[in-house]
Design a protein around this motif. Structure first.
Motif, short mmCIF file in Angstrom:
data_model
loop_
_atom_site.label_atom_id
_atom_site.label_comp_id
_atom_site.label_asym_id
_atom_site.label_seq_id
_atom_site.Cartn_x
_atom_site.Cartn_y
_atom_site.Cartn_z
N ARG A 7 -5.63 -0.43 2.99
CA ARG A 7 -5.74 -0.69 1.56
C ARG A 7 -6.74 0.25 0.89
NH1 ARG A 7 -6.37 -6.87 0.07
NH2 ARG A 7 -8.16 -6.58 1.45
N ALA A 8 -7.70 0.74 1.67
CA ALA A 8 -8.70 1.66 1.13
C ALA A 8 -8.11 3.00 0.74
CB ALA A 8 -9.83 1.86 2.14
N ILE A 42 -11.96 4.95 6.97
CA ILE A 42 -11.59 3.68 6.37
C ILE A 42 -11.42 2.62 7.45
CG2 ILE A 42 -10.46 4.75 4.37
CD1 ILE A 42 -7.75 4.21 5.74
N LEU A 72 -5.85 3.54 -1.29
CA LEU A 72 -5.57 3.52 -2.72
C LEU A 72 -6.79 3.91 -3.56
CD1 LEU A 72 -3.48 0.21 -2.85
CD2 LEU A 72 -2.63 2.56 -2.81
N ARG A 73 -7.97 3.90 -2.94
CA ARG A 73 -9.20 4.24 -3.68
C ARG A 73 -9.72 5.63 -3.36
NH1 ARG A 73 -10.32 -0.96 -1.62
NH2 ARG A 73 -11.84 -0.09 -0.15
N LEU A 74 -9.08 6.32 -2.43
CA LEU A 74 -9.59 7.63 -2.00
C LEU A 74 -9.36 8.71 -3.05
CD1 LEU A 74 -8.59 7.85 1.77
CD2 LEU A 74 -10.79 7.19 0.79
N GLN A 75 -10.32 9.62 -3.16
CA GLN A 75 -10.20 10.82 -3.99
C GLN A 75 -10.48 12.03 -3.10
OE1 GLN A 75 -9.27 11.01 -7.18
NE2 GLN A 75 -9.09 8.79 -7.43
N VAL A 89 0.84 -1.20 0.00
CA VAL A 89 0.00 0.00 0.00
C VAL A 89 0.87 1.25 0.00
CG1 VAL A 89 -1.61 1.38 1.38
CG2 VAL A 89 -2.03 -1.06 1.04
N LYS A 144 2.53 1.91 -3.33
CA LYS A 144 1.65 2.35 -4.41
C LYS A 144 1.08 3.76 -4.19
CE LYS A 144 0.19 -2.37 -5.46
NZ LYS A 144 -0.93 -3.35 -5.35
#
Length: 217
Positions: free
Chosen positions: A203-204, A199, A206-209, A96, A99
C-alpha cells in the motif's frame, strides 16, 4: 516524464510464499533431487541450498551440473493444484495495483505455469501486461542481468523508466545497476545504497515519489 513501468516479483512480494507454498516447494525439490541424483536427504538439501545461493535458483545448478531436464523438474516441483489453500496476501493487493499509474510486468524465477496460475488465483492477472516465468527467460534466473535485459528488450523498455519491486536484495542490486529505481519490500530497518525506497506494505507504493516532479513552465 512518462508513467513508469512497474516490474514486480511474485513470491514474497505479491503474496506470502513463506507461509506454506515455499516450504512445500522446497520439500518437493529435495525429494526430486534425492530420486534423480540418488543421494540422501541431507545431500539433497545441501545441493538445493548451494545452487539457490550460487545461481539464484536451484534449477540452474541442477541443469548445469547434473543434466536435469528443466521442464520436468519445474512441473514436478510446482503442482499448482496444491497451493490454493496456502495463498496469503495483503487484502488491498488488487486495489493497490488498480491505482498505481503506469504499466505493470511480472518477473519471477518461478515456472510460467506457476506464475500464471497464482496470478489468476490472486485475482490480479489482468493488471499485468506481461508475465515472465523462468522459461521465458531461457532459464536464466534473477539476479543475472541477462534476465532483466531480456524483459527490457522484449517489452521495449528503458531501465531508467522502470521501478523494480522485490523482496530480494541481490535482485534489486542488479536492477539498480541497470538503471532502474528499486523498492524493497521488507521489515528490516536498514536500507542499502542501491535501494531507492524501503516499504513494509504494498500500500505504501501509492505514496512513493521516486521520480522528480515535472517543472512548471
Amino acid at each position: 516524464m512518462p508513467a513508469p513501468t512497474w516490474i514486480f516479483d511474485l513470491d514474497n512480494t505479491l503474496h506470502n510464499a513463506d507461509h506454506g507454498i515455499f516450504p512445500h516447494i522446497n520439500l518437493l525439490m529435495t525429494r526430486y533431487i534425492m530420486e534423480h541424483l540418488a543421494v540422501d536427504e541431507a545431500e539433497a538439501h545441501r545441493l538445493r541450498q548451494r545452487y539457490w545461493l550460487q545461481y539464484g535458483a536451484t534449477l540452474k545448478g541442477l541443469v548445469q551440473h547434473h543434466g536435469i531436464d528443466p521442464h520436468h523438474f519445474l512441473q514436478q516441483t510446482h503442482p499448482c493444484e496444491h497451493f490454493a489453500g496456502m495463498l496469503r496476501h495483503e487484502p488491498y493487493l488488487e486495489s493497490v495495483l488498480a491505482k498505481l499509474p503506469g504499466r505493470k510486468i511480472l518477473l519471477s524465477n518461478g515456472p510460467q505455469h506457476y506464475v500464471e496460475d497464482l496470478l489468476l488465483r490472486l485475482g490480479i492477472s489482468h493488471h499485468f501486461s506481461a508475465h515472465y516465468g523462468v522459461e521465458r527467460l531461457d532459464f536464466t534466473p534473477k539476479p543475472d542481468p541477462a534476465a532483466f535485459r531480456k524483459v527490457l528488450t522484449r517489452e521495449g523498455l528503458q531501465a531508467r523508466h522502470c521501478i523494480m519491486v522485490e523482496d530480494s536484495l541481490p535482485n534489486l542490486k542488479t536492477a539498480r545497476a541497470l538503471g532502474m529505481k528499486t523498492v524493497w519490500l521488507t521489515r528490516e530497518p536498514r536500507r542499502p545504497c542501491y535501494v531507492d525506497a524501503r516499504i513494509t506494505s504494498l500500500r505504501a507504493l501509492l505514496r512513493l515519489q521516486l521520480f522528480p516532479a515535472k517543472r512548471l513552465p
